[in-house]
Enzyme design. Structure first.
Site, PDB file in Angstrom:
ATOM      1  N   ASP A   1       2.971  11.847  -3.531  1.00  0.00           N
ATOM      2  CA  ASP A   1       3.818  11.849  -2.324  1.00  0.00           C
ATOM      3  C   ASP A   1       4.824  12.999  -2.486  1.00  0.00           C
ATOM      4  O   ASP A   1       4.508  13.977  -3.175  1.00  0.00           O
ATOM      5  CB  ASP A   1       4.478  10.472  -2.168  1.00  0.00           C
ATOM      6  CG  ASP A   1       4.819  10.159  -0.718  1.00  0.00           C
ATOM      7  OD1 ASP A   1       5.571  10.948  -0.120  1.00  0.00           O
ATOM      8  OD2 ASP A   1       4.344   9.151  -0.176  1.00  0.00           O
TER       9      ASP A   1
ATOM     10  N   HIS B   1       3.691  16.240  -1.689  1.00  0.00           N
ATOM     11  CA  HIS B   1       4.016  16.482  -0.292  1.00  0.00           C
ATOM     12  C   HIS B   1       5.221  17.405  -0.141  1.00  0.00           C
ATOM     13  O   HIS B   1       5.842  17.456   0.911  1.00  0.00           O
ATOM     14  CB  HIS B   1       4.253  15.157   0.441  1.00  0.00           C
ATOM     15  CG  HIS B   1       3.032  14.280   0.510  1.00  0.00           C
ATOM     16  ND1 HIS B   1       2.985  13.106   1.225  1.00  0.00           N
ATOM     17  CD2 HIS B   1       1.802  14.417  -0.040  1.00  0.00           C
ATOM     18  CE1 HIS B   1       1.788  12.546   1.097  1.00  0.00           C
ATOM     19  NE2 HIS B   1       1.046  13.327   0.328  1.00  0.00           N
TER      20      HIS B   1
END
Ligand SMILES: *[C@@H]1O[C@H](CO)[C@@H](O)[C@H](O)[C@H]1NC(C)=O
Ligand SMILES: *[C@@H]1O[C@H](CO)[C@@H](O)[C@H](O)[C@H]1NC(C)=O
Ligand SMILES: *[C@@H]1O[C@H](CO)[C@@H](O)[C@H](O)[C@H]1NC(C)=O
Ligand SMILES: *[C@@H]1O[C@H](CO)[C@@H](O)[C@H](O)[C@H]1NC(C)=O
Ligand SMILES: *[C@@H]1O[C@H](CO)[C@@H](O)[C@H](O)[C@H]1NC(C)=O
Ligand SMILES: *[C@@H]1O[C@H](CO)[C@@H](O)[C@H](O)[C@H]1NC(C)=O
Ligand SMILES: *[C@@H]1O[C@H](CO)[C@@H](O)[C@H](O)[C@H]1NC(C)=O
Length: 395
Positions: free
Chosen positions: A215, A238
């Protein structure tokens, strides 16, 4: 009488020297409290007793040689002196660890150092299939590995965080904390394993670290102030993200974030600000992203004020004011055509956005574009992609 007093003073001095010799400089080895680094025995009692002893005077808890299985544990302060948690071994979470709030939590401590060449292994792989937070409206996130709450004047350096179940490291209510030269690793497809998540913190530095995870490499939550991030290599992951901001009534402003000299390699986003739709009226202000290298980032520069998921009301615009945000010398390659995407709120347009010396080309050599809505942008220096035509007041 006088002699007695002198004697007890000498005795006290001897005891202190002993303390300085055994506790304060060499450290208390968890093995001396019965810890076994065989990867099978749970070491809760030994770690708790070692912590209690060291916290009483300040000093070092030493974890060396082996793999120490450890259930969910909290290490509370206040302590009567600076405490060093020296990890030159593997500390391993149980596979089925069920406490959702933390695996290892330090709280209420002034002058904590967590360091060493060791690893906090969250053993997340067995838990990841049970993560339902990507799709479900209400879900309980899997437990973060390392949680620092209300920890001040402190330092985390050299350690590795591996395969957490949830967020790898969560820092909240912390002040004057430096995180330096750490390594964070989890597979690209591990769900919600943000590298470092912050909220309600002031004056925090994250330096010279390698973060590859499933993430955000770093997600900066509400109430984060005076944050400096420098020399972070991110990927997979991310990217470095401020958000998501504005969902909870208790959310506070984000103010003073500087991200510099970072590299994003094959990340989903590069640098991002993300706020919820129909949100509460807080602000994200005074943010600088500078000297950022993108290597095939999918959305290198992105402000997304239309973020919505789960059962949240997606109809209204975002009431989070994004202002005074600079992107300076952001260069490299984008893996999607829209390299600069400033999707701001209709009710609270972005103000004071500066794009300064931007050069983002498509990784296969094609041309990139910009997309902007409701954003007041100043362009300075060379611009690739070309500036937006539809921004509020492009120069
Ligand atoms: C950790 O790194 C620092 C520099 O970042 C170095 O000075 C120190 O010796 C290292 N400590 C350990 C225990 O590895
Ligand atoms: C960073 O941490 C690693 C692992 O503990 C250590 O070997 C290395 O010396 C550290 N580097 C610096 C610059 O401190
Ligand atoms: C980790 O640090 C300890 C203490 O400094 C040292 O004895 C050990 O060799 C180091 N291990 C590695 C793999 O660098
Ligand atoms: C921040 O914490 C460090 C210890 O990590 C300490 O040396 C320094 O004085 C602190 N700075 C402030 C402004 O409190
Ligand atoms: C941190 O941020 C606050 C609010 O933005 C500011 O007032 C303060 O002076 C900053 N600096 C430090 C070191 O706390
Ligand atoms: C901006 O947000 C709206 C609403 O979510 C979305 O439909 C649109 O595709 C976004 N624009 C870009 C360029 O991402
Ligand atoms: C942008 O980067 C490309 C590829 O590195 C380079 O060839 C080009 O000269 C750069 N353009 C500007 C305006 O700096």
């Amino acid at each position: 009488m006088g002699l007695n007093l002198l004697f007890s003073k000498v005795l006290l001095l001897v005891l202190m020297v002993k303390c300085i010799h055994h506790v304060c400089s060499q450290g208390v080895d968890v093995k001396d409290f019965g810890a076994v680094g065989d990867g099978i025995t749970d070491n809760t009692n030994a770690f708790q007793n070692a912590w209690e002893e060291v916290c009483q005077s300040g000093g070092t808890v030493l974890i060396a040689d082996g793999t120490y299985l450890l259930a969910s544990n909290q290490f509370p302060g206040p302590c009567n002196g600076p405490v060093n948690f020296m990890v030159n071994a593997i500390i391993q979470a149980p596979k089925d660890q069920s406490n959702a709030d933390y695996w290892i939590k330090f709280y209420g401590i002034n002058g904590l150092t967590i360091e060493g060449n060791g690893t906090f292994d969250g053993q997340g792989a067995s838990a990841w299939p049970y993560n339902d937070c990507r799709h479900a409206a209400s879900c309980t996130p899997l437990s973060p590995s390392l949680v620092l709450t209300n920890v001040k004047q402190s330092l985390v350096q050299n350690i590795t965080l591996l395969n957490s179940k949830g967020v790898q490291m969560k820092i909240e209510e912390c002040e004057n904390l430096t995180i330096s030269n750490i390594t964070i690793t989890a597979p690209a497809d591990s769900p919600n394993t943000d590298g470092i998540h912050t909220r309600n913190i002031n004056y925090v530095n994250i330096l010279d670290s390698n973060i590859g995870t499933g993430d955000d490499c770093i997600s900066i939550g509400d109430g984060s102030r005076n944050i400096s991030i420098s020399g972070v290599n991110c990927g997979p992951g991310h990217g470095i993200s401020i958000g998501s901001i504005g969902k909870h009534p208790s959310d506070q402003n984000v103010e003073g974030v500087k991200v510099q000299k970072c590299k994003m390699s094959s990340t989903e986003n590069g640098v991002r600000i993300k706020t919820w739709t129909s949100s509460i009226p807080v602000s994200v202000a005074d943010v600088t992203f500078q000297d950022i290298v993108m290597d095939k980032a999918q959305n290198p520069i992105i402000i997304d004020q239309e973020y919505c998921g789960g059962r949240h009301d997606c109809t209204g615009s975002s009431h989070v004011q994004v202002k005074d945000v600079k992107f300076i010398r952001v260069k490299g390659t984008s893996s999607s055509e829209i390299a600069v995407n400033l999707n701001c709120s209709t009710s609270k347009p972005c103000s004071g956005i500066e794009l300064n010396d931007i050069n983002l080309s498509l990784d296969d050599g094609g041309e990139t574009t910009s997309s902007c809505s409701n954003a007041d942008i100043s362009y300075i220096g060379p611009q690739n992609p070309a500036p937006c035509q539809n921004a509020l007041s492009p120069i």
